[in-house]
Design a protein around this motif. Sequence first.
Motif, PDB file in Angstrom:
ATOM      1  N   TRP A 370      59.442  14.866  28.730  1.00  0.00           N
ATOM      2  CA  TRP A 370      59.710  16.211  29.222  1.00  0.00           C
ATOM      3  C   TRP A 370      60.326  16.214  30.628  1.00  0.00           C
ATOM      4  CZ3 TRP A 370      59.800  20.506  26.492  1.00  0.00           C
ATOM      5  CH2 TRP A 370      59.062  20.587  25.315  1.00  0.00           C
ATOM      6  N   ALA A 371      60.448  15.071  31.247  1.00  0.00           N
ATOM      7  CA  ALA A 371      60.814  15.037  32.666  1.00  0.00           C
ATOM      8  C   ALA A 371      62.157  14.362  32.883  1.00  0.00           C
ATOM      9  CB  ALA A 371      59.742  14.310  33.469  1.00  0.00           C
ATOM     10  N   GLN A 394      66.037  14.189  31.305  1.00  0.00           N
ATOM     11  CA  GLN A 394      65.015  14.766  30.444  1.00  0.00           C
ATOM     12  C   GLN A 394      65.322  14.436  28.975  1.00  0.00           C
ATOM     13  OE1 GLN A 394      64.671  19.056  30.611  1.00  0.00           O
ATOM     14  NE2 GLN A 394      62.441  18.977  30.489  1.00  0.00           N
ATOM     15  N   SER A 422      60.191  18.484  35.743  1.00  0.00           N
ATOM     16  CA  SER A 422      59.434  18.278  34.514  1.00  0.00           C
ATOM     17  C   SER A 422      58.982  19.605  33.936  1.00  0.00           C
ATOM     18  CB  SER A 422      58.216  17.382  34.775  1.00  0.00           C
ATOM     19  OG  SER A 422      57.474  17.194  33.590  1.00  0.00           O
TER      20      SER A 422
END
Length: 855
Positions: A370-371, A394, A422
Amino acid sequence: MKFLNLRRIRYLPNVLFAISFLATLIFVLSALYAGSRESGREADRSAKTVEPCGTWIALTHIPKDKIPGESLARPPYGPIISDSDHFRVHYSDNQLDGYAQDILSAAEKAYRVLIDTLGYFSPPPDTGGGDSRTDIYVRSSAVFPYLGETQPESWIAAPFPNSYTSYIQLTDTMGTDLLLTTTVHEFFHVIQIGYDALENVSFLEMISVWSEDRVYDDINAYLRHLPKFFSSPEKALFGHTYSNVVWAIYLAENFGSDVIRDILETCGSTAGNNIRPATESVLAGLGTDLASEISTFTLWNFFTGARDNGQCYEEGASYPLVSIERTVECLPLFDYTTLHKPGTLGCNYFEIYGDHYTDSLALEVIPEWWAASVVTLTRFTDGGVATEDFLYPQFTLDPPPIVEPAWDEIDSLLLIYSIDMSGTPSNNFGLSAYHTGIESPVQPFVLVLDRDGCRRPFDGFNDDFSERDGEDYPFADAFAERSVNFFLSDSIPKDLSPCDAIFVIGGYDAAGVDLEPAELETLMAFMDRGGDIYLESNCIGQWLDPLVGSPSPTEEAFWNYFGCGFLPGDTMTIGNVSTWRTLDSTPVGAYLFAYDAGGPPDDFVGELVPSTAETLVVDQGNHVRSTIINGPNESYRIHSTILLGASTGIGSTRGDYMYRILEVFDSTVPSLAVGFINLAKVVGGVDFEGKIEGYSGEELLLVRIEEGGQSHAVKVPLVIRGEGGEIWITATDSPPAGRYHYRLLARVEGGILTLWEGHVTVEAPPLSVSAVFPNPSRGGFTLLVESPNTEAALMHVYDAAGRLVYQNHRILHSGTNALAFDGRDGLGRALPSGVYFIRLDTSNNSSHRKVVIVR
């Protein structure tokens, strides 16, 4: 690749500005009343912890429905006034005349530095205190819970959308240095609030701490905040309060003082919390970006304290050392997942020590999906220090490994994993590090495959088996005495054709390193060619992975080579060793096998087996697996070096190695044994009880170690019942919330014997008002409050009819807090006799108590 950027721009810390505007009439009506209420000074504040600044709390409680020009009411203050060019100090006791003059001196110096020199806007007229000067109110420490606070008052919406006026409150009991820096800190809040009262409060506190050092560089008051930042680098950068001042210092030392003012002004020009876009915009104008600067910033944070190289922070030698997530002293490392999950602009640090093998090193990283994240890799070699960034956008999946082709030239690697942006507040990170192929010796050799720590092969603590550090371990001695050519490695060489036998050291639990399927395939092929493997292990069935519920096909095939079934279970389960026996039918249990935790390299102990004659451990097929060394009328131990044989698991073509190696382990140990141990969570802590057999007066120790932390072992007092033979032991421990590892030790001749190990998670107790005294009272009360966290709380006092008669913001610290209430309402009037209810509210909890006032 870029070399470590050692840029040094002259230290010109920047500061922010804020505009103040106050309501006049309310002050005039209330000033006389304030004198009697605030006249007392507390000389000794050591009995309670004081929050440095209450501004961040005040800013989070600005009413969302205010309209421009509307003011919050000022509470009453003392009638004595001292003035300077730009400030007015209000106080209630002539004994504070000198204190007031010190405040005016510090405030005027802050004005000269921040406004006249650094170019911040001066505050707008503050008319609430009688004229246009900025008002500073000296408060009694008996009722004021902070060192200082800047209170936003009127929303003026100019020159920026969220511009407010404000005034300052300071406690009356600070020493000189603290008074000077706190005055600067709060005046800078006045400036900030004039720009943007609704900006990120962590940012505003950060740059106020920075301003203290800009105005009073010789005091260095900011240093007291730094341990919290450096001990938790994984925490989101703007999740810190005060301690993230190092980010402001980094920016100012690299780009000059104006950068702080420019970020604040950019924040103010747009309504709302926009610290990130404002920082990005200002850095873009300087030819850089936030991700690049965070990468360099995290690297600077490594070079502090004893590691300070004189090329990063100006005062970095005075900073703490940053917390390291994992130090890899030996390879390989497989599938490590970070324990302290980093937040946005937070990071983890990993140190990987070089071993100078002539092959390549592969680093496999698994970034948070997610980051958007960055790996900053720094190489330390004889030629210097170089750093390189690897960016992971991401939704990155399975990125290619980072390969270090000249691994033998590298002394160590520093890997920093930082989160740029994130979609989740805490982020995972996985790391594997392994050799890609070690060259084998040309002549015949015995391979010692060290998988329990290349410098700590047996106990995972202090015993060394390594050519690199000069320590001689019994294995090495035995090989040397017999002129055996051995090759110590933590990875399997590419060519095993010259190899006579393999001794595998460790690798069965959390202290070791599991063998990967590809490595097991290599070892099975070696046995297929007639090679012998000797395994150092106690939980044979769990040797590969004690936490799995069932073996993988490769694992099962590996154990089938030796006539061993795989019985799943945890590290405290006997596993398939329970199916073994000795030739004289002595039961053999292996799950309490232990080594010493701090003795010399050749001093260790193992599983105790009662016996009166030399015996052999055999498997269910009567195949010899290990020798037990014995002496007359003594207890004996099984040595965990177990001959697994060749491809059939039956017999050995080179059994001579086994018996000669075991000869060097001949010693005796006490007959201590654990009957049972119970470790249970209770309210507020942990209860421990157990039974020890074979006790003859040895010193017993119970120690606690916080998992994933930097703390040392803590001794837990033990209660012992009984004098000899069979004894009972109990203990009660009350550590803070967290995950802990407990270890029961016995101090015996020659070292420390580990009798038992266990884990437990202690949960924080809920918020509660545990006591109120005196109750009933003729006026004031003291509340004892148990809090699971350090956080802001709101105290409410209601009368018996349910009417709110008093409320105030308080700071609760983790643990026991003593909160005072003087029995007066919000206007300072004594509450009449009656029943009252005191309620404390935090962000996710509340507690209350009934009190009685009898006048």
